[in-house]
Design a protein around this motif. Sequence first.
Motif, mmCIF file in Angstrom:
data_model
loop_
_atom_site.group_PDB
_atom_site.id
_atom_site.type_symbol
_atom_site.label_atom_id
_atom_site.label_comp_id
_atom_site.label_asym_id
_atom_site.label_seq_id
_atom_site.Cartn_x
_atom_site.Cartn_y
_atom_site.Cartn_z
ATOM 1 N N LEU A 83 3.410 1.964 -3.252
ATOM 2 C CA LEU A 83 4.618 1.317 -3.735
ATOM 3 C C LEU A 83 5.673 2.396 -3.961
ATOM 4 C CD1 LEU A 83 3.266 -1.231 -6.386
ATOM 5 C CD2 LEU A 83 3.676 -1.588 -3.954
ATOM 6 N N LYS A 84 6.933 2.005 -4.010
ATOM 7 C CA LYS A 84 8.001 2.993 -4.181
ATOM 8 C C LYS A 84 7.853 3.721 -5.514
ATOM 9 C CE LYS A 84 12.957 3.747 -4.102
ATOM 10 N NZ LYS A 84 14.267 3.199 -3.726
ATOM 11 N N PRO A 85 7.833 5.054 -5.504
ATOM 12 C CA PRO A 85 7.787 5.800 -6.759
ATOM 13 C C PRO A 85 9.113 5.680 -7.519
ATOM 14 C CG PRO A 85 6.999 7.134 -4.915
ATOM 15 C CD PRO A 85 7.669 5.938 -4.335
ATOM 16 N N VAL A 86 9.021 5.313 -8.784
ATOM 17 C CA VAL A 86 10.193 5.117 -9.645
ATOM 18 C C VAL A 86 9.930 5.825 -10.969
ATOM 19 C CG1 VAL A 86 11.568 3.386 -10.876
ATOM 20 C CG2 VAL A 86 10.798 2.924 -8.549
ATOM 21 N N SER A 200 10.377 -4.774 1.617
ATOM 22 C CA SER A 200 10.394 -4.146 2.934
ATOM 23 C C SER A 200 9.459 -2.940 2.936
ATOM 24 C CB SER A 200 11.815 -3.711 3.314
ATOM 25 O OG SER A 200 12.310 -2.764 2.377
ATOM 26 N N ILE A 201 9.209 -2.378 4.118
ATOM 27 C CA ILE A 201 8.305 -1.223 4.230
ATOM 28 C C ILE A 201 8.982 -0.136 5.071
ATOM 29 C CG2 ILE A 201 5.999 -0.412 4.850
ATOM 30 C CD1 ILE A 201 4.972 -3.235 4.590
ATOM 31 N N PRO A 202 9.846 0.670 4.465
ATOM 32 C CA PRO A 202 10.433 1.817 5.171
ATOM 33 C C PRO A 202 9.518 3.030 5.090
ATOM 34 C CG PRO A 202 11.423 1.599 3.016
ATOM 35 C CD PRO A 202 10.419 0.473 3.135
ATOM 36 N N LEU A 203 10.003 4.154 5.621
ATOM 37 C CA LEU A 203 9.242 5.400 5.599
ATOM 38 C C LEU A 203 9.853 6.345 4.568
ATOM 39 C CD1 LEU A 203 8.709 6.007 9.426
ATOM 40 C CD2 LEU A 203 7.177 4.873 7.801
ATOM 41 N N GLU A 213 9.196 -1.204 -0.587
ATOM 42 C CA GLU A 213 10.523 -1.066 -1.197
ATOM 43 C C GLU A 213 10.977 -2.413 -1.784
ATOM 44 O OE1 GLU A 213 13.637 -0.345 -2.732
ATOM 45 O OE2 GLU A 213 13.404 1.417 -1.424
ATOM 46 N N PRO A 214 11.304 -2.452 -3.090
ATOM 47 C CA PRO A 214 11.687 -3.725 -3.719
ATOM 48 C C PRO A 214 13.189 -3.974 -3.861
ATOM 49 C CG PRO A 214 11.115 -2.133 -5.403
ATOM 50 C CD PRO A 214 11.000 -1.415 -4.088
ATOM 51 N N LEU A 215 14.056 -3.196 -3.201
ATOM 52 C CA LEU A 215 15.497 -3.360 -3.392
ATOM 53 C C LEU A 215 15.948 -4.801 -3.193
ATOM 54 C CD1 LEU A 215 18.418 -2.480 -3.707
ATOM 55 C CD2 LEU A 215 18.396 -1.702 -1.326
ATOM 56 N N ASP A 248 1.308 -7.040 4.961
ATOM 57 C CA ASP A 248 2.033 -6.350 6.034
ATOM 58 C C ASP A 248 1.671 -4.866 6.070
ATOM 59 O OD1 ASP A 248 3.238 -8.734 6.670
ATOM 60 O OD2 ASP A 248 5.148 -8.268 5.690
ATOM 61 N N MET A 249 1.556 -4.254 4.891
ATOM 62 C CA MET A 249 1.188 -2.845 4.830
ATOM 63 C C MET A 249 -0.233 -2.637 5.367
ATOM 64 S SD MET A 249 2.072 0.312 3.898
ATOM 65 C CE MET A 249 3.125 0.545 2.464
ATOM 66 N N ALA A 250 -1.150 -3.511 4.960
ATOM 67 C CA ALA A 250 -2.541 -3.385 5.411
ATOM 68 C C ALA A 250 -2.641 -3.518 6.927
ATOM 69 C CB ALA A 250 -3.402 -4.435 4.717
ATOM 70 N N LEU A 251 -1.932 -4.480 7.499
ATOM 71 C CA LEU A 251 -1.974 -4.668 8.949
ATOM 72 C C LEU A 251 -1.364 -3.469 9.672
ATOM 73 C CD1 LEU A 251 -1.014 -8.446 9.229
ATOM 74 C CD2 LEU A 251 -3.280 -7.405 9.381
ATOM 75 N N ARG A 252 -0.328 -2.933 9.098
ATOM 76 C CA ARG A 252 0.323 -1.760 9.694
ATOM 77 C C ARG A 252 -0.611 -0.545 9.687
ATOM 78 N NH1 ARG A 252 6.440 -0.033 8.117
ATOM 79 N NH2 ARG A 252 6.548 2.029 9.095
#
Length: 322
Positions: A83-86, A200-203, A213-215, A248-252
């Motif tokens: 998950l996005k580090p915050v 979304s799932i960016p790099l 990414e939860p934006l 989606d992340m797991a499939l990727r």
Amino acid sequence: VDTHPQYLSTQRGYEIAKDRPVIEIQHHHAHVASCLAENGRSLDAGHVLGIALDGTGLGDDGTIWGGEFLICDYHGYRRVGCLKPVALLGGAAAVKEPWRNLYAHLMAQMGWGELSMNFSDLGVVQRLKGLPRETLDAMMSSGMNAPLASSCGRLFDAAAALTGIGWNKQNYEGEAAILFEAALDKDALSEPDDLAYPFSIPLMDGTGMPYIEPLAVWRAMLGDLILKTPAGVMSARFHRGLAKAILDMALRLTKDTPVDTVALSGGCFQNAVLFKLVHQSLEKAGLTVLSHSKYPANDGGISLGQAVIALANTQGENNICA
């Protein structure tokens, strides 16, 4: 023992050991290993994708982990997504006060300019406006008492605070997240898919590792507040959106690899709605899913994971789950 030097259990482990060897085990690797052991996974069965979602655990990079995707077995692991580090505003204080996580997430994703320009009339934004923002912003900028955390638990705290479920001090860790799940409108779980909040799932810059990414989620949730959408409906949309992002992340991460098994562990999988949505979607996608039924998914199962990892790395080819 856990790799985190400040855990009381780690300190006690060293006291018990005295001059004997001590094996330190990364927190989320132990979570996944406990799931593998409970399900009788053999030592030579090959790698799995471990999805470990919890509150906090010390990561290899010195940050706080808590939303981890690991390619692993008993012997070792490789972090392949998160998950996005915050910023964890105030360190341990953020575990107790959900508003800290909401402010950190909104500033990391949107910034005060966009938030105040588009959503200034919302009560939650007015509450945030009354915070000591200059001090909080300085903490995030410097990293002083604000370590980065990829924590799923703190993400849930932030979402709960946004909807007004939990704001000030919690009675126990995860209380706001539990209330957020309890408020969920089950009828809203049958809404059209496009109403689920869009992660979304960016790099990640520098490493190229994919992250969730939860934006767009925060923009959608703030928009729903403007529309006076009930908190229970918002909870359902959040749960569905996060579950879809995990799928989606797991499939990727398993595409074009020999990995066909996913192990689910960590305290956030005590959330029955999230667990069911993730488990069912992974199985529907053709992956084998391992989960807990006898041992706790939360830190109550950590010691089992630590034990089997230690055995795997000290007893060679013995089947540690026989």
